[in-house]
Write an enzyme that holds these catalytic residues in place. Structure first.
Site, PDB file in Angstrom:
ATOM      1  N   GLN A 252      24.985 -56.147 -44.182  1.00 41.00           N
ATOM      2  CA  GLN A 252      23.788 -56.546 -44.919  1.00 41.00           C
ATOM      3  C   GLN A 252      23.125 -57.730 -44.226  1.00 41.00           C
ATOM      4  O   GLN A 252      23.773 -58.723 -43.887  1.00 41.00           O
ATOM      5  CB  GLN A 252      24.143 -56.914 -46.361  1.00 41.00           C
ATOM      6  N   HIS A 258      19.389 -53.368 -51.808  1.00 42.42           N
ATOM      7  CA  HIS A 258      18.489 -52.252 -51.537  1.00 42.42           C
ATOM      8  C   HIS A 258      19.293 -51.016 -51.142  1.00 42.42           C
ATOM      9  O   HIS A 258      20.381 -51.116 -50.590  1.00 42.42           O
ATOM     10  CB  HIS A 258      17.474 -52.601 -50.446  1.00 42.42           C
ATOM     11  N   HIS A 260      19.183 -47.493 -49.000  1.00 43.14           N
ATOM     12  CA  HIS A 260      18.522 -46.777 -47.902  1.00 43.14           C
ATOM     13  C   HIS A 260      18.508 -45.280 -48.195  1.00 43.14           C
ATOM     14  O   HIS A 260      19.536 -44.682 -48.520  1.00 43.14           O
ATOM     15  CB  HIS A 260      19.274 -46.994 -46.589  1.00 43.14           C
TER      16      HIS A 260
END
Length: 286
Positions: A252, A258, A260
């Site tokens: 990260q 988040h 992907h």
């Protein structure tokens, strides 16, 4: 089944005049540019706005089912969310976000005279229809005992260049937002692994996926599904990798959680076997 919401279109009214929310927005000079009435029902507001010289279209999945093919400066969505269950409400938010021009405004009108969610027999059509109260995390511009009107703009438009909201707003072009729900949004990746590579990001800024509430996690995955369907239509990939990096040891680099969504295409690598196992190269093949 009694709990299937198959009669939501029955709540549309055959109006003789313009709806109150559209009349209010006109009076405040808030309707501008090209306009979409999303969930227009029989289309009276569309008709009245055309008479007043507006460039306006109507869409309704039952009464006017040709889905819009462009983006709009102003989108109206009156009394639609109140007759939908949660997942369908979220899909409407996503659709309107996707149809709105960057910098444009959407207006959601919701009833305020509904006390609790329930199926009830429609007094005219004598079929079971669903109604529920709706609270939205957007700017409220009008409220009385019967209706509340919210103003919506893209999350990335409202927060562009605000690194305190998310470090992503230093890295990503705001116009690249491709979808939004009440608690999460989606961007095209600035350095895509493949064509269509997209990030789904919760609005609450936390570093780890595991810091999100179950409700926030569920919203993110619902948005993943919506984005995947659009990517399939636009790019027609042959597969997908879905991944989350949690903490520096896992790779990260931006510490706002988040997800992907990476479309994959035949022959994009010599040997795709093992997929996400390739995060440790020596463990990819087995």
């Amino acid at each position: 089944m009694a709990n299937q919401n198959i009669n939501s279109h029955r709540t549309a009214k055959e109006r003789e005049k313009m709806s109150f929310p559209t009349k209010f927005l006109l009076g405040e000079n808030l309707i501008e540019g090209n306009v979409l009435d999303f969930g227009c029902g029989y289309g009276k507001d569309v008709e009245e706005l055309k008479v007043k010289g507006f460039e306006v279209e109507g869409y309704d999945p039952h009464y006017q089912p040709n889905y819009p093919k462009q983006k709009y400066d102003t989108i109206l969505c009156h009394y639609v969310l109140n007759v939908l269950q949660n997942q369908d409400q979220a899909k409407v938010l996503y659709q309107i976000s996707s149809l709105l021009k960057f910098g444009g405004k959407a207006y959601f009108s919701v009833r305020r005279d509904i006390k609790k969610a329930s199926f009830r027999t429609h007094f005219i059509h004598k079929v079971k229809t669903y109604q529920t109260n709706v609270i939205l995390p957007f700017k409220s511009i009008f409220r009385n005992d019967n209706v509340e009107i919210y103003e919506y703009q893209h999350y990335s438009f409202l927060n562009q260049n605000k690194s305190e909201v998310s470090p992503f707003f230093e890295k990503l072009e705001p116009k690249e937002q491709v979808g939004e729900l009440a608690s999460c949004f989606a961007f095209r990746d600035k350095f895509p692994v493949s064509e269509g590579h997209t990030l789904v990001i919760p609005k609450r800024q936390v570093s780890s996926y595991f810091e999100l509430s179950f409700r926030e996690q569920s919203a993110c995955w619902f948005l993943v599904n919506l984005i995947k369907a659009d990517l399939q239509k636009e790019f027609n990939p042959d597969g997908f990798n879905i991944g989350i990096n949690v903490d520096e040891a896992a790779g990260q680099t931006i510490f706002h959680c988040h997800i992907h969504i990476i479309p994959r295409y035949k022959n994009d690598v010599e040997n795709p076997r093992g997929g996400v196992r390739g995060v440790i190269p020596g463990k990819k093949e087995y």
